[in-house]
Design a protein around this motif. Structure first.
Motif, mmCIF file in Angstrom:
data_model
loop_
_atom_site.group_PDB
_atom_site.id
_atom_site.type_symbol
_atom_site.label_atom_id
_atom_site.label_comp_id
_atom_site.label_asym_id
_atom_site.label_seq_id
_atom_site.Cartn_x
_atom_site.Cartn_y
_atom_site.Cartn_z
ATOM 1 N N PHE A 92 0.869 -1.189 0.000
ATOM 2 C CA PHE A 92 0.000 0.000 0.000
ATOM 3 C C PHE A 92 0.895 1.225 0.000
ATOM 4 O O PHE A 92 1.712 1.394 0.911
ATOM 5 C CB PHE A 92 -0.896 -0.013 1.239
ATOM 6 N N GLN A 93 0.767 2.053 -1.029
ATOM 7 C CA GLN A 93 1.586 3.258 -1.124
ATOM 8 C C GLN A 93 0.709 4.464 -1.439
ATOM 9 O O GLN A 93 -0.111 4.417 -2.362
ATOM 10 C CB GLN A 93 2.639 3.113 -2.232
ATOM 11 N N HIS A 94 0.881 5.526 -0.652
ATOM 12 C CA HIS A 94 0.182 6.763 -0.983
ATOM 13 C C HIS A 94 0.771 7.345 -2.269
ATOM 14 O O HIS A 94 1.992 7.374 -2.441
ATOM 15 C CB HIS A 94 0.331 7.790 0.142
ATOM 16 N N HIS A 95 -0.084 7.788 -3.159
ATOM 17 C CA HIS A 95 0.384 8.500 -4.359
ATOM 18 C C HIS A 95 -0.756 9.407 -4.823
ATOM 19 O O HIS A 95 -1.538 9.086 -5.706
ATOM 20 C CB HIS A 95 0.839 7.521 -5.452
ATOM 21 N N LYS A 96 -0.807 10.572 -4.180
ATOM 22 C CA LYS A 96 -1.889 11.516 -4.395
ATOM 23 C C LYS A 96 -1.703 12.220 -5.736
ATOM 24 O O LYS A 96 -0.679 12.854 -5.978
ATOM 25 C CB LYS A 96 -1.948 12.520 -3.256
ATOM 26 N N ILE A 97 -2.705 12.124 -6.580
ATOM 27 C CA ILE A 97 -2.580 12.600 -7.953
ATOM 28 C C ILE A 97 -2.346 14.101 -8.034
ATOM 29 O O ILE A 97 -1.765 14.601 -9.007
ATOM 30 C CB ILE A 97 -3.829 12.208 -8.777
ATOM 31 N N ASP A 98 -2.746 14.826 -7.007
ATOM 32 C CA ASP A 98 -2.567 16.276 -7.013
ATOM 33 C C ASP A 98 -1.286 16.719 -6.307
ATOM 34 O O ASP A 98 -1.070 17.910 -6.114
ATOM 35 C CB ASP A 98 -3.774 16.976 -6.371
ATOM 36 N N GLU A 99 -0.418 15.745 -5.964
ATOM 37 C CA GLU A 99 0.790 16.105 -5.232
ATOM 38 C C GLU A 99 2.085 15.550 -5.827
ATOM 39 O O GLU A 99 3.162 16.023 -5.479
ATOM 40 C CB GLU A 99 0.695 15.635 -3.768
ATOM 41 N N ILE A 100 2.003 14.533 -6.696
ATOM 42 C CA ILE A 100 3.231 13.877 -7.148
ATOM 43 C C ILE A 100 3.435 14.079 -8.649
ATOM 44 O O ILE A 100 2.499 14.423 -9.378
ATOM 45 C CB ILE A 100 3.213 12.369 -6.824
#
Length: 252
Positions: A92-100
């Protein structure tokens, strides 16, 4: 439930849900192969705690396609047959579309799908080849509540688990004539190291508020559902997806 003499392979078995499942199968008489990727100290501790005899560690990074075939082969060489496969390993990895940036975005999708979906698909392929020759078996895949409600900060995780559900139900239809039964357990957030590391304190409080239990699932509760789907008498549940989320997300 009695699993005396059954040969069980569990991926991601050194901790969390995988460890709880391995312990539960062992307590019911099974011989368990515990797959892990790289944390050998944790894997050895789990093996030492296992009741019964005949359990063994299998170190393989199943995110690499070639290792999936090797894992099944090594398990068969050790135990002679494979009765139950539990595809539990996941990331499980965070990968926020509006931040990366796009590079991190694509890398996270590729890494997540390799472990959460492709590994389960490849292991199911090689396991089913052996099970068809030996008269049948069980495959239980560990999905997630996120497959249904979405994971806005980890969309690759939610998508990989939704795909895992669809694959499992397709295989349930195809493999039933071969006496191979496929089921899915879809937990909500569970009190594991992976779950704890994925949450901020604020996110944790919000998740606890979603269920009337006011707590997260225990790994042993998820393991109980896995053992049910793998048990004798549960054959007609093939294709089922069992939610273990404390009624925090109810599907119609």
């Amino acid at each position: 439930m009695d699993f005396s003499g059954k040969k069980v392979l569990i991926t991601g078995a050194s901790r969390g849900i995988g460890k709880a499942t391995a312990m539960a199968f062992a307590e019911k008489g099974a011989q368990v192969g515990l797959n892990y990727r790289n944390n050998i100290d944790e894997a050895k501790r789990t093996l030492k705690e296992m009741p019964g005899k005949g359990h063994q560690l299998f170190q393989k990074d199943i995110g690499k396609t070639e290792n999936c075939k090797e894992l099944i082969q090594e398990f068969i060489e050790t135990y002679g047959r494979l009765d139950i496969l539990v595809n539990n390993a996941g990331i499980f990895q965070h990968h926020k579309i509006d931040e990366i940036d796009f590079e991190e975005w694509t890398q996270t999708w590729e890494t997540t799908f390799r472990t959460n979906l492709y590994a389960a698909a490849h292991l199911s392929y090689w396991a089913s080849q052996k099970m068809m020759k030996s008269g049948g078996g069980r495959i239980v895949n560990v999905s997630s509540r996120g497959a249904f409600r979405g994971e806005p900060n980890a969309p690759a995780y939610g998508a990989s688990k939704a795909a895992l559900n669809a694959m499992s139900q397709s295989l349930a239809k195809k493999l039933a004539p071969h006496n191979i039964f496929v089921g899915v357990v879809a937990p909500g957030f569970t009190e594991t190291e992976m779950g704890a590391n994925a949450l901020t304190p604020e996110e944790r409080e919000r998740l606890l508020a979603e269920t009337s239990f006011k707590r997260m699932a225990k790994p042993e509760e998820v393991a109980h559902a896995i053992l049910f789907l793998a048990s004798e008498g549960a054959e007609y549940c093939s294709g089922a997806i069992i939610d273990v989320n404390g009624a925090s997300y109810l599907r119609s």
